[in-house]
Design a protein around this motif. Structure first.
Motif, PDB file in Angstrom:
ATOM      1  N   HIS A 115       2.295 -28.833  -9.693  1.00 42.34           N
ATOM      2  CA  HIS A 115       3.689 -28.696 -10.095  1.00 42.34           C
ATOM      3  C   HIS A 115       4.337 -30.057 -10.381  1.00 42.34           C
ATOM      4  CE1 HIS A 115       3.157 -24.621  -8.401  1.00 42.34           C
ATOM      5  NE2 HIS A 115       4.018 -24.300  -9.339  1.00 42.34           N
ATOM      6  N   PHE A 137       0.499 -15.310  -7.492  1.00 42.19           N
ATOM      7  CA  PHE A 137       1.765 -15.203  -6.770  1.00 42.19           C
ATOM      8  C   PHE A 137       2.505 -13.922  -7.200  1.00 42.19           C
ATOM      9  CE2 PHE A 137       1.080 -19.873  -6.810  1.00 42.19           C
ATOM     10  CZ  PHE A 137       0.990 -20.058  -5.438  1.00 42.19           C
ATOM     11  N   GLN A 142       8.189 -15.309  -5.551  1.00 45.39           N
ATOM     12  CA  GLN A 142       7.220 -16.382  -5.769  1.00 45.39           C
ATOM     13  C   GLN A 142       7.065 -16.739  -7.247  1.00 45.39           C
ATOM     14  OE1 GLN A 142       3.893 -14.205  -3.999  1.00 45.39           O
ATOM     15  NE2 GLN A 142       3.815 -15.723  -2.337  1.00 45.39           N
ATOM     16  N   ARG A 144       8.466 -18.471  -9.528  1.00 46.58           N
ATOM     17  CA  ARG A 144       8.560 -19.846 -10.009  1.00 46.58           C
ATOM     18  C   ARG A 144       7.330 -20.684  -9.638  1.00 46.58           C
ATOM     19  NH1 ARG A 144      11.620 -18.054 -13.213  1.00 46.58           N
ATOM     20  NH2 ARG A 144      13.889 -18.109 -13.062  1.00 46.58           N
ATOM     21  N   ARG A 145       6.508 -20.192  -8.728  1.00 42.60           N
ATOM     22  CA  ARG A 145       5.313 -20.930  -8.335  1.00 42.60           C
ATOM     23  C   ARG A 145       4.140 -20.668  -9.290  1.00 42.60           C
ATOM     24  NH1 ARG A 145       4.063 -20.067  -2.095  1.00 42.60           N
ATOM     25  NH2 ARG A 145       2.648 -21.804  -2.572  1.00 42.60           N
TER      26      ARG A 145
END
Length: 292
Positions: A115, A137, A142, A144-145
């Motif tokens: 990231h 995810f 989750q 945005r991960r």
């Protein structure tokens, strides 16, 4: 799938042994990877010149795992620099060992959080980013991960060359469908798609992870995309759970993607209870909401 370590495996010792093949501070090389990693003497591991003291291209295997795909790709294209990035020390220990045993001079592993990838490269430095089986995810909170969330895709635009490409491979059809929507939101042009990449591209490099997935009945979904004109106004897409991309009839789901087993199991149990009570099951609004 969790990595199994040998009985006398000592992580710190492995990382130290293969330190020459693992770069812990990739930001120091931003903008000069092609030259800084070029072999002394001006030739590649295959014995041929790749240019005036630099590699022809720089490609990144983002979330490279134990590095088998990265190393095999480097073996096939000695005039291209392949960088494998992963933030998991255990993966780096295995990947460094593979690089050392390969004898290749065009592969380096980066111990770095994916990231933060844009900190490691200059604008336009990469010709390709590979996303091989990224963690899906599945939960809504989750989203945005996910490495294919539109916010991440916008970041990749900064470090990809104007004609650079992004390649995804995944066993998760929900993640594949999600990614297609996110690519559109980030103004990428999809060049091709495949819903059975192992059949469509039988000679592509693979990893032990992919082989184990195939043995469990997984099909590999894949795509390649390139950044189009940058959107004038970008807003992050709403966070969505991958459950939204599952078929309405779960009995038609012949393979459950890794990371979604518990979600599918809970949904099937909920449907069975609702059916027993005479309800319609997953079609109700409350069923879909709770699954996120």
């Amino acid at each position: 799938m969790h990595a199994r370590t040998p009985k006398h495996f000592v992580l710190e010792e492995r990382l130290e042994r293969y330190a020459d093949f693992i770069e812990p501070a990739p930001q120091d090389y931003a903008g000069r990877w092609a030259e800084a990693c070029y072999p002394l003497g001006g030739t590649t591991a295959a014995g041929g010149a790749a240019g005036a003291g630099r590699f022809r291209e720089v490609r990144l295997d983002l979330g490279c795992g134990k590095g088998a795909f990265t190393v095999e790709s480097a073996r096939r294209e000695p005039d291209v620099l392949f960088l494998g990035m992963d933030g998991e020390p255990l993966c780096m220990a295995y990947a460094g060992g593979l690089a050392a045993k390969s004898g290749l001079e065009n592969v380096v592993f980066l111990a770095w959080d994916g990231h933060r990838v844009t900190e490691a490269f200059a604008p336009g430095e990469l010709s390709r980013i590979y996303l091989n089986f990224p963690t899906p995810f599945p939960r809504k909170r989750q989203a945005r991960r996910r490495l294919t969330d539109a916010t991440c895709l916008m970041e990749y635009r900064r470090i990809l060359a104007p004609d650079g490409t992004l390649r995804l491979k995944t066993d998760s059809r929900p993640l594949y469908l999600f990614t297609l929507e996110e690519l559109d939101a980030a103004s990428y042009q999809v060049l091709w798609t495949s819903e059975d990449a192992r059949a469509d591209f039988p000679n592509e490099p693979t990893s032990g992870y992919e082989e184990r997935l195939a043995a469990n009945g997984a099909k590999v979904f894949a795509l390649e995309a390139t950044p189009g004109p940058e959107p004038a106004h970008f807003s992050p897409t709403p966070q969505r759970g991958l459950v939204e991309y599952l078929p309405q009839d779960l009995e038609k789901l012949d393979y459950v993607p890794l990371g979604m087993e518990a979600t599918v199991w809970n949904m099937r149990n909920r449907e069975a209870k609702l059916w027993a009570k005479g309800h319609k099951g997953r079609g109700s609004a409350s069923g879909g909401e709770k699954a996120n």
